[in-house]
Scaffold this motif. Structure first.
Motif, PDB file in Angstrom:
ATOM      1  N   THR A  47     -35.558  11.854   1.041  1.00 29.78           N
ATOM      2  CA  THR A  47     -34.202  12.384   1.228  1.00 29.78           C
ATOM      3  C   THR A  47     -33.151  11.298   1.025  1.00 29.78           C
ATOM      4  O   THR A  47     -32.113  11.518   0.381  1.00 29.78           O
ATOM      5  CB  THR A  47     -34.052  12.988   2.637  1.00 29.78           C
TER       6      THR A  47
ATOM      7  N   SER B 153     -34.985  12.890  12.855  1.00 31.36           N
ATOM      8  CA  SER B 153     -34.534  13.306  11.536  1.00 31.36           C
ATOM      9  C   SER B 153     -35.677  13.937  10.741  1.00 31.36           C
ATOM     10  O   SER B 153     -35.501  14.984  10.101  1.00 31.36           O
ATOM     11  CB  SER B 153     -33.960  12.114  10.776  1.00 31.36           C
TER      12      SER B 153
ATOM     13  N   GLY C  53     -36.396  17.382  12.017  1.00 27.54           N
ATOM     14  CA  GLY C  53     -35.396  18.343  11.561  1.00 27.54           C
ATOM     15  C   GLY C  53     -35.553  18.704  10.099  1.00 27.54           C
ATOM     16  O   GLY C  53     -35.469  19.889   9.725  1.00 27.54           O
ATOM     17  N   GLU C  54     -35.790  17.703   9.239  1.00 26.18           N
ATOM     18  CA  GLU C  54     -35.950  17.953   7.800  1.00 26.18           C
ATOM     19  C   GLU C  54     -37.151  18.857   7.537  1.00 26.18           C
ATOM     20  O   GLU C  54     -37.079  19.807   6.743  1.00 26.18           O
ATOM     21  CB  GLU C  54     -36.144  16.615   7.068  1.00 26.18           C
TER      22      GLU C  54
ATOM     23  N   THR D 232     -36.814  22.467   8.923  1.00 29.07           N
ATOM     24  CA  THR D 232     -35.850  23.220   8.114  1.00 29.07           C
ATOM     25  C   THR D 232     -36.519  23.741   6.855  1.00 29.07           C
ATOM     26  O   THR D 232     -36.226  24.853   6.395  1.00 29.07           O
ATOM     27  CB  THR D 232     -34.647  22.332   7.746  1.00 29.07           C
ATOM     28  N   ASP D 233     -37.452  22.938   6.280  1.00 26.27           N
ATOM     29  CA  ASP D 233     -38.229  23.405   5.130  1.00 26.27           C
ATOM     30  C   ASP D 233     -39.140  24.561   5.522  1.00 26.27           C
ATOM     31  O   ASP D 233     -39.322  25.515   4.760  1.00 26.27           O
ATOM     32  CB  ASP D 233     -39.069  22.261   4.561  1.00 26.27           C
TER      33      ASP D 233
ATOM     34  N   SER E 291     -30.960  25.987  11.155  1.00 26.35           N
ATOM     35  CA  SER E 291     -30.321  24.798  10.589  1.00 26.35           C
ATOM     36  C   SER E 291     -31.006  23.515  11.049  1.00 26.35           C
ATOM     37  O   SER E 291     -31.689  23.475  12.079  1.00 26.35           O
ATOM     38  CB  SER E 291     -28.850  24.749  11.003  1.00 26.35           C
ATOM     39  N   TYR E 292     -30.788  22.466  10.269  1.00 29.36           N
ATOM     40  CA  TYR E 292     -31.259  21.113  10.615  1.00 29.36           C
ATOM     41  C   TYR E 292     -30.718  20.688  11.980  1.00 29.36           C
ATOM     42  O   TYR E 292     -31.454  20.134  12.808  1.00 29.36           O
ATOM     43  CB  TYR E 292     -30.811  20.143   9.521  1.00 29.36           C
ATOM     44  N   GLN E 293     -29.439  20.960  12.234  1.00 26.84           N
ATOM     45  CA  GLN E 293     -28.821  20.544  13.491  1.00 26.84           C
ATOM     46  C   GLN E 293     -29.486  21.220  14.691  1.00 26.84           C
ATOM     47  O   GLN E 293     -29.647  20.605  15.753  1.00 26.84           O
ATOM     48  CB  GLN E 293     -27.321  20.876  13.469  1.00 26.84           C
TER      49      GLN E 293
END
Length: 446
Positions: A213, A302, A305-306, A309-310, A316-318
Motif C-alpha cells: 500500500t 493498519s 484495517g487494510e 476492508t478487502d 470502512s477501514y476506519q
C-alpha cells in the motif's frame, strides 16, 4: 510517480518502515537473553538466531513479492478460497486485537512503569494512551512511511544507539563465561529456537499489505518493479535487524560480568540502562521500549484495517481499525502474564501453517504450473503436527486440570525435531514433495 522518481532515498525509508514494523519489544529482549545464556558460544548461538529471526521474515517478504500477492489473503487463497479466508482472519485476529496488539501495550507498560506501580488503573490509563496514539497514527495508511519510516524509527534507533554505544565504548565484561547447558551442547539449534520465538514471519505476512500500500501510494505500481522494490526493502530491514541482534546479543553476553544471568532480557536491559545512565537509565529504556512497541502497534492496526476492508468492503477501514484498537484495549487490561500464557498455544499452532505457506509459495515460483497439490498436501500434512504443537504449549494450569492432554504432548515429541519446536517440519516437507510429484504427474496426464 514513475520508476525514475522512486529513488534510493525512498527505498531506504521504505526499508526503514518495514524494519520499524518488525522490530518490537520481543526483538529487544530475546537477543539480550540469548547473549547471557550463550556466553563463550556467542557466535554460533547468534548465527542460529539469525537463521530464524532474520532468514524467515526475509523469506516471508520474498514470498509476498515473488508471487506478486497483495498480502497474506491472496497468498493463502492459493491453497483454497475457504482456507485463504479462514487463515487470513485467524492470522490477523491473533496478531491484532486478540493477542499481539494488547501484548505490545502490556509489555510497554511493564518495562517502562512496572517497577513504579502495579495498579490496574495505571495500566488502563497507559493502554488507553498507548493504543489511542497507535490508532491516531494508523488512520492514514498512506502516511505510515512518514510516521514510522521517517519519524518513529529514527527516534528509536537514536535512543537505542545511546545504550548500545555505551556498552561498546565501556564494556561491562567479556563474552567468555560458561554457557548455559543447552547452549553448551547445541548452540546453533538453541539460537535458532530463540529466533523462531520472535514469530516475525507472521509479521512479514501481515505487513506485506502495508508495504504494498505504501509503495503504491508513491506511484510504484508496475508488478515486477513493485516486487523488486519490496524485496530490496526486505533486505534493508532484515540487514538492519541482523546488526542490532548482534549488538544486543553482545550487550547481554558482556552484562553477565556485572549482573549474573537474569530471568529474562527485560531485567538485563533495565540493569544495563541503570548501570550506564543511573536514574536516567529507566527513562531512556522506557522511551526505547514505548517507541519500539508503538511503531509495531501502528503497523498491526493498519494491516488489520487494510485486510479486513478487502474481506468485507461494505465496512470502512476506519471502522475496522477502531474495532482492532477497542478489542486490544479490553484484553490489554487482563495483564501481561495472562496474555502470554494463552496466546502462545495459538501462535505455536498458526506459525507452522504460515511457514509452510511461505515455503510452498517460494517453491511455486521455481517450478512450472500447476501447483494444486503442492499447496494443499503441504498444508494438510502439517495441520495435525501444528495442532499438537499448539496443544503442547498450553499453560501448565490447563494440563493440571485436563490430564488427557498429556497424551498429545507425548505424540508431539515423537515427531523429528519436536524438542526444537519444529515437529511440523518433516511432515511439511514430505507433503510438499508428494504434492509436487502429483502436480508433475497431473500436468503430464493433461
Amino acid at each position: 510517480m514513475g520508476k525514475k522518481q522512486f529513488g534510493t532515498r525512498d527505498l531506504f525509508f521504505t526499508g526503514s518502515l518495514l524494519f520499524g514494523l518488525f522490530f518490537g519489544s520481543g526483538n529487544l529482549i530475546f537477543p539480550v537473553a540469548l547473549g547471557q545464556s550463550a556466553g563463550a558460544n556467542f557466535w554460533p548461538a547468534l548465527f542460529g538466531m539469525l537463521l530464524s529471526a532474520v532468514g524467515l521474515p526475509l523469506l516471508g517478504v520474498c514470498a509476498i513479492a515473488l508471487t506478486q500477492s497483495n498480502g497474506v489473503l491472496s497468498l493463502a487463497t492459493k491453497v483454497g478460497q475457504h482456507f485463504g479466508r479462514i487463515f487470513t482472519i485467524a492470522l490477523y485476529l491473533v496478531i491484532g486485537p486478540l493477542f499481539v496488539l494488547p501484548r505490545l501495550a502490556d509489555t510497554a507498560f511493564v518495562i517502562s512503569f512496572g517497577t513504579l506501580t502495579t495498579s490496574p488503573w495505571w495500566l488502563l490509563l497507559f493502554s488507553l494512551l498507548f493504543l489511542g496514539s497507535a490508532y491516531w497514527l494508523a488512520r492514514r495508511p498512506g502516511k505510515l512511511l512518514d510516521y514510522i519510516g521517517k519519524i518513529l524509527n529514527p527516534l528509536f534507533l537514536v535512543l537505542l544507539a545511546l545504550l548500545l554505544g555505551a556498552a561498546f565504548i565501556n564494556p561491562m565484561g567479556g563474552t567468555s563465561h560458561q554457557p548455559q547447558p543447552q547452549f553448551a551442547q547445541r548452540p546453533i539449534s538453541s539460537g535458532f529456537s530463540v529466533g523462531y520465538n520472535t514469530m516475525d514471519l507472521l509479521a512479514a505476512l501481515a505487513f506485506g499489505i502495508v508495504i504494498i500500500t505504501s509503495l503504491k501510494a508513491r506511484g510504484v505500481t508496475k508488478p515486477k518493479y513493485l516486487a523488486l522494490t519490496t524485496i530490496k526493502a526486505g533486505v534493508i530491514s532484515t540487514g538492519l535487524m541482523a546488526v542490532l541482534y548482534g549488538a544486543l546479543t553482545y550487550l547481554g553476553a558482556s552484562s553477565v560480568a556485572k549482573f549474573d544471568i537474569q530471568a529474562n532480557g527485560a531485567l538485563t536491559l533495565a540493569l544495563t540502562a541503570h548501570y550506564y545512565f543511573g536514574q536516567w537509565g529507566q527513562v531512556i529504556l522506557a522511551a526505547i521500549v514505548i517507541v519500539a512497541c508503538l511503531k509495531t502497534a501502528v503497523g498491526l492496526i493498519s494491516a488489520f484495517g487494510e485486510t479486513f476492508t478487502d474481506l468485507y468492503p461494505q465496512w470502512s477501514y476506519q471502522r475496522f481499525i477502531l474495532i482492532a484498537t477497542g478489542g486490544a484495549l479490553l484484553l490489554a487490561n487482563l495483564g501481561l502474564n495472562q496474555l502470554i500464557a494463552y496466546s502462545n498455544p495459538v501462535l505455536m499452532l498458526i506459525y507452522p501453517l504460515a511457514i509452510t505457506l511461505v515455503l510452498s509459495s517460494l517453491i511455486s515460483t521455481l517450478t512450472q504450473p500447476p501447483h494444486y497439490w503442492s499447496y494443499r498436501l503441504a498444508m494438510l500434512f502439517v495441520l495435525i503436527p501444528a495442532i499438537l504443537n499448539g496443544l503442547s504449549n498450553l499453560p501448565a494450569s490447563v494440563f493440571s486440570q485436563v490430564s488427557w492432554l498429556h497424551g498429545f504432548t507425548n505424540w508431539n515429541m515423537l515427531l523429528p525435531f519436536a524438542d526444537y519446536g519444529l515437529g511440523w517440519l518433516f511432515p511439511a516437507i514430505l507433503g510438499l514433495m508428494v504434492g509436487l510429484l502429483l502436480d508433475n504427474f497431473w500436468d503430464k496426464e493433461l
